[in-house]
Scaffold this motif. Structure first.
Motif, short mmCIF file in Angstrom:
data_model
loop_
_atom_site.label_atom_id
_atom_site.label_comp_id
_atom_site.label_asym_id
_atom_site.label_seq_id
_atom_site.Cartn_x
_atom_site.Cartn_y
_atom_site.Cartn_z
N ALA A 171 1.16 2.00 -7.41
CA ALA A 171 1.46 0.95 -6.42
C ALA A 171 1.26 1.51 -5.00
CB ALA A 171 2.89 0.46 -6.60
N ASP A 172 0.69 0.70 -4.11
CA ASP A 172 0.54 1.17 -2.74
C ASP A 172 1.78 0.80 -1.91
OD1 ASP A 172 0.23 -1.50 -2.31
OD2 ASP A 172 -1.92 -1.40 -1.85
N LEU A 173 1.81 1.31 -0.68
CA LEU A 173 3.02 1.13 0.13
C LEU A 173 3.36 -0.34 0.38
CD1 LEU A 173 5.33 2.55 1.60
CD2 LEU A 173 3.85 2.79 3.60
N ALA A 188 13.56 -5.50 8.54
CA ALA A 188 13.69 -4.38 9.48
C ALA A 188 13.89 -3.07 8.73
CB ALA A 188 14.86 -4.63 10.43
N LEU A 189 14.67 -3.14 7.66
CA LEU A 189 14.90 -1.95 6.85
C LEU A 189 13.61 -1.52 6.15
CD1 LEU A 189 16.91 -0.02 5.10
CD2 LEU A 189 16.55 -1.78 3.37
N VAL A 190 12.97 -2.50 5.52
CA VAL A 190 11.82 -2.20 4.67
C VAL A 190 10.68 -1.57 5.46
CG1 VAL A 190 10.03 -3.37 3.32
CG2 VAL A 190 12.44 -3.92 2.94
N ASP A 191 10.53 -1.99 6.71
CA ASP A 191 9.47 -1.44 7.55
C ASP A 191 9.61 0.05 7.81
OD1 ASP A 191 8.08 -3.72 7.73
OD2 ASP A 191 8.87 -4.34 9.69
N GLN A 192 10.83 0.59 7.70
CA GLN A 192 10.99 2.02 7.98
C GLN A 192 10.91 2.87 6.72
OE1 GLN A 192 14.94 2.80 9.42
NE2 GLN A 192 15.46 0.64 9.38
N LEU A 193 10.68 2.25 5.57
CA LEU A 193 10.72 3.04 4.33
C LEU A 193 9.35 3.61 3.97
CD1 LEU A 193 13.00 0.76 2.10
CD2 LEU A 193 13.66 2.72 3.51
N ASP A 194 9.35 4.88 3.59
CA ASP A 194 8.11 5.47 3.09
C ASP A 194 8.06 5.25 1.57
OD1 ASP A 194 9.81 7.32 1.92
OD2 ASP A 194 9.34 8.93 3.32
N ASP A 196 8.43 7.16 -1.13
CA ASP A 196 9.52 7.64 -1.99
C ASP A 196 10.83 6.92 -1.72
OD1 ASP A 196 8.52 9.54 -3.88
OD2 ASP A 196 8.00 10.81 -2.18
N SER A 197 11.08 6.58 -0.45
CA SER A 197 12.31 5.83 -0.16
C SER A 197 12.27 4.46 -0.81
CB SER A 197 12.51 5.67 1.35
OG SER A 197 12.64 6.93 1.95
N CYS A 198 11.07 3.85 -0.85
CA CYS A 198 10.92 2.56 -1.54
C CYS A 198 11.23 2.72 -3.02
CB CYS A 198 9.50 2.02 -1.39
SG CYS A 198 9.14 1.33 0.23
#
Lengths: 333, 190
Positions: A171-173, A188-194, A196-198
């Motif tokens: 899966a891509d980002l 706002a939260l999701v935009d800062q996740l890389d 692995d955090s996702c």
């Protein structure tokens, strides 16, 4: 309630949060663990709780201590250990053979229904074993104590596909962020996740809560980016880490590896961690040169695992909050 | 103003989120052992009273909201504002507008004490005590002998609130009313 306050009618904050019955359960659990390893000829060891080095893990923060300099330890920083792993690996490199330890470990800022900044960890190592063999032994210890059925083994990839409809390897980002958005509704939260955090978010919000209810389940074959100190091999064209975790009734109980023994690879992972820490504005952590020297001298091929004893006791006692199995959680300490 | 990290979040804490003052209701810490930690937080927006669910990466912080609860005596209304006075002897007065007073308007009795929530020093909301005592100004005539029989009728109180009361209640009697449910509790002997 934090800060020593208590609700009107609640127990005063000097009192323990665990009942006498649970404390007895804790003592029996320790007997069980010691009996288990005595029977198998595994040596109990003790290593420092306060060390000169902490760890570089991006998502685990050490609690700093400020010791007075002593001969051979001339800088005035020290770290409460987040796990006895590095010291135990040095024992293994020195030829200790199979060892285990029950110790208190510390993780900064972690407090919740399943977390306390200080907790009780059982860690053990088996020279000559791989991850599959160690899972058998974890199952014997945990299921023997809890009276639980034999665990099943599922790969991280299988579970993510089954519970979240995602392939964590391909899966891509944007796809991962979409999945996180549908779980949180928080752009706002999701935009800062890389990446692995996702994956961590999907794992802890969607997958984990469903794991281990029919029978305990080992999650195996983690993405290589989440290998930590596990060795990596190729499977179905994707690099996977020989790392496993055991879940019982939605609770993560342990984390184990077929251990990385290559000193150069280990140094690279430490440096990559610190680079990531810099990007995130977190303090860089000193690299444990004594561990690397031990790896260079030769860590035997081995598998190792760390298991949370407080959570094991929660399962044994059927309680939902770690406070109920701790005499004094952080806010009452 | 101070700020609070997710690690310090606990029920009752007042923070600013998207510019609005909110009170934290619940805070759940979730973290895979080696992975990213998150806090799943439930908050009530004090401006709209809506409940929000938000997720934060652990360690993020929110600014503290200057929100506090004060006991105040209700004085009078000039039609536009309802005026309250601190009970700490300072005689400081605060005008609350219709939005702040909200539904509490039907329980406001002069000289009774209410909880006024101040945001940046201005009334944000007014909470009545759980029970108030108010006089009946209008109801059908009381029917003696109906005490045991049940049945009810509407009664209008001095504040304009209408509550269901037993049939034996008559005009001029003082009633104890539960403001949380709007229900009659009992007659008060005067």
């Amino acid at each position: 309630m934090g800060r020593g306050q208590s609700l009107p009618g609640a127990a005063p904050s000097w009192q323990p949060t665990a009942t006498r019955q649970v404390l007895e359960g804790r003592a029996r659990q320790l007997d069980w663990v010691r009996g288990f390893f005595a029977q198998r000829g595994v040596l109990e060891v003790e290593t420092p709780v306060l060390g000169q080095c902490g760890i570089t893990d991006v998502n685990i923060d050490c609690i700093a201590a400020a010791p007075q300099p002593v001969a051979g330890w001339t800088h005035s920083t020290g770290w409460l250990q987040t796990s006895p792993e590095y010291h135990m690996k040095r024992l293994l490199a020195a030829g200790s053979g199979s060892i285990y330890q029950v110790s208190h470990v510390f993780r900064n800022g972690e407090r919740g229904r399943r977390h306390n900044p200080e907790f009780s960890l059982l860690e053990w190592y088996r020279p000559g074993w791989n991850d599959e063999q160690l899972m058998d032994e974890v199952a014997a210890l945990v299921c023997g104590w809890l009276g639980a059925p034999e665990p099943e083994r599922m790969s991280y990839r299988q579970l993510m596909r089954a519970h979240a409809g995602l392939d964590p390897m391909t899966a891509d980002l944007p796809e991962l962020r979409n999945a996180c958005y549908s779980l949180t509704g928080d752009a706002a939260l999701v935009d800062q996740l890389d990446r692995d955090s996702c994956l961590d978010l999907v794992m802890s919000f969607r997958v984990e809560p469903a794991l281990g209810f029919d029978r305990p389940v080992f999650v195996t074959r983690y993405p290589a980016s989440q290998a930590a100190l596990a060795r990596i091999s190729e499977e179905d064209g994707c690099p996977v880490a020989h790392r496993f975790e055991l879940y019982v009734q939605g609770i993560e109980l342990c984390n184990g590896y077929w251990e990385l023994t290559d000193a150069d690879e280990q140094r690279q992972r430490f440096e990559a961690d610190n680079a990531r820490r810099r990007e995130l504005g977190k303090p860089e952590m000193p690299v444990d040169e004594r561990l690397l020297a031990a790896l260079e001298a030769g860590l035997p091929e081995c598998a190792g695992v760390a298991l949370g004893l407080d959570r094991l006791l929660m399962l044994k006692c059927g309680v939902d909050d770690i406070s109920e199995v701790l005499a004094f959680p952080a806010e009452r300490s | 103003m101070a700020s609070y990290s997710t690690n310090e979040f606990r029920g009752g804490l007042k923070v600013l989120l998207d510019g609005d003052p909110c009170v934290i209701l619940e805070n759940e810490f979730v973290k895979p052992g080696k992975g990213q930690a998150f806090n799943r937080v439930k908050l009530r927006n004090l401006m709209t009273n809506r409940v929000w669910e938000r997720t934060f990466k652990s360690g993020e912080s929110l600014e503290a909201a200057d929100v506090m609860d004060q006991d105040m005596e209700y004085l009078y209304t000039d039609g536009e504002f309802w005026h309250f006075m601190k009970t700490d002897g300072s005689f400081e007065q605060y005008p609350a507008d219709a939005k702040a007073v909200g539904d509490t308007v039907k329980w406001l009795k002069e000289q009774d004490v209410y909880t006024v929530t101040l945001y940046n020093g201005a009334p944000l909301s007014v909470t009545p005590p759980n029970f108030v005592e108010l006089e009946v100004v209008e109801t059908d005539p009381g029917m003696k002998g109906d005490t045991a029989q049940g049945g009810s009728k509407p009664a209008t109180l001095t504040t304009g609130a209408v509550v269901q009361v037993p049939l034996f209640i008559s005009i001029g009697e003082v009633l104890k009313v539960d403001t949380r449910t709007g229900e009659y509790v009992n007659r008060v002997k005067s």
